[in-house]
Design a protein around this motif. Structure first.
Motif, short mmCIF file in Angstrom:
data_model
loop_
_atom_site.label_atom_id
_atom_site.label_comp_id
_atom_site.label_asym_id
_atom_site.label_seq_id
_atom_site.Cartn_x
_atom_site.Cartn_y
_atom_site.Cartn_z
N ASN A 1 10.09 26.79 51.45
CA ASN A 1 9.32 25.64 51.89
C ASN A 1 10.21 24.47 52.29
O ASN A 1 11.31 24.32 51.80
CB ASN A 1 8.37 25.19 50.78
N GLU B 1 10.48 17.18 55.81
CA GLU B 1 9.26 16.90 56.58
C GLU B 1 9.37 15.54 57.26
O GLU B 1 9.12 15.40 58.46
CB GLU B 1 8.04 16.87 55.67
N TYR C 1 6.79 25.21 61.78
CA TYR C 1 6.33 24.32 60.71
C TYR C 1 5.61 23.11 61.30
O TYR C 1 4.60 22.66 60.77
CB TYR C 1 7.52 23.87 59.85
N SER D 1 2.16 24.37 62.56
CA SER D 1 1.19 24.81 61.57
C SER D 1 0.89 23.75 60.51
O SER D 1 -0.20 23.73 59.96
CB SER D 1 1.65 26.10 60.90
N HIS D 2 1.86 22.89 60.20
CA HIS D 2 1.64 21.91 59.14
C HIS D 2 1.62 20.46 59.63
O HIS D 2 0.67 19.72 59.41
CB HIS D 2 2.75 22.01 58.08
N ARG E 1 -1.00 18.93 62.10
CA ARG E 1 -2.30 18.73 61.47
C ARG E 1 -2.25 17.55 60.51
O ARG E 1 -3.18 16.76 60.42
CB ARG E 1 -2.72 20.00 60.75
N LYS E 2 -1.14 17.47 59.82
CA LYS E 2 -0.99 16.37 58.87
C LYS E 2 -1.09 15.02 59.59
O LYS E 2 -1.79 14.11 59.14
CB LYS E 2 0.38 16.50 58.18
N THR F 1 -9.44 23.24 59.27
CA THR F 1 -9.41 24.63 58.83
C THR F 1 -10.36 25.49 59.63
O THR F 1 -10.19 26.68 59.72
CB THR F 1 -9.79 24.73 57.35
#
Length: 235
Positions: A68, A74, A106, A109-110, A113-114, A146
């Motif tokens: 991760n 991030e 990353y 996919s993350h 959206r964040k 989602t």
DNA sequence: AAACGGCACAACCGCAGAATG
DNA sequence: ACATTCTGCGGTTGTGCCGTT
């Protein structure tokens, strides 16, 4: 004149087997990276050079950090994306052990959206709507994020763009003269090229890093960084 | 237990610039 | 100088896994 890079009819495609991985690892341990065109044959692999290169860089390299992403990684990705746009190789170059493909995945996919859930347009790192709607959006997006499938993305991926276009897109938030509505914070975030370019994976990459600094905006080493909304939020 | 949908990630494709003959 | 090939990059797709119904 040279031969084509690979004879496509005689190459395997799809997932790599353990045997193929081992062949590639063994060969590169012996002979080092490079000359991807001739590597498959020399290593006894029925793959095209491109595929071998990708497999090595994204998966087999011993210095890869798997697992991760840490929170600071991030944040760094988000900041660098605000600066550089979708130049994943440059962004990955600032994250030791991470590959451009990994960072790109990353992000898609993350992190995208964040940001969207925070009411920030991930393409330009601006607040995408006024604050009163932001809260509403937080709840709406957290459920819709989602429910939306990969191909029915509410926020389609960036169109393929090259060079200056791409930079100007993400960079627009930095150059923009319209006030974002946020306080004019000076975060004193200056991104600079490491003195020895030690993070660049190859000589090629080092050259590119410096080339980018010479003929593209932004000039990372000296430019005073003006924070975008995203950067403010993630400070 | 099976079906379904969403997610994550590996891999492929096509393009552009660099390198080479 | 030009044509061809190589390399690297970013976008996109395929697929397996996992959670939910």
């Amino acid at each position: 004149m040279r031969k084509p890079c690979c004879d496509k009819q005689d190459t395997n495609k799809g997932a790599w087997s353990k045997q193929e991985d081992q062949k590639l690892i063994d060969y590169i341990r012996k002979h080092g990276e490079g000359c991807w065109r001739t590597l498959p044959q020399a290593a006894g692999l029925l793959r095209c050079g491109k595929s071998c290169r990708l497999r090595w860089i994204n998966y087999l390299r011993p210095d890869l950090k798997r697992g991760n992403f840490a929170e600071d990684e991030e944040d760094l990705i988000i900041k660098l994306h605000a600066l550089l746009g979708n130049r994943w190789s440059l962004i990955a170059g600032r994250l030791p052990g991470r590959t451009d493909n990994e960072v790109k995945n990353y992000w898609n996919s993350h992190l995208r959206r964040k940001l969207m859930n925070m009411g920030i347009d991930p393409n330009n790192h601006r607040l995408s709507q006024s604050l009163p709607r932001l809260q509403q959006n937080l709840t709406l997006n957290s459920s819709s994020a989602t429910s939306s499938g990969r191909k029915t993305n509410a926020n389609p991926p960036m169109k393929p763009r090259r060079d200056n276009d791409q930079v100007s897109d993400a960079g627009s938030c930095l150059e923009d003269d319209e006030p974002s509505g946020l306080p004019d914070l000076n975060l004193d975030l200056t991104i600079s090229i490491p003195s020895d370019s030690s993070l660049a994976k190859t000589e090629e990459e080092k050259k590119k890093l410096f080339k980018n600094n010479n003929d593209r905006q932004p000039k990372l080493s000296e430019q005073e960084f003006v924070p975008s909304p995203t950067l403010c939020l993630f400070q």
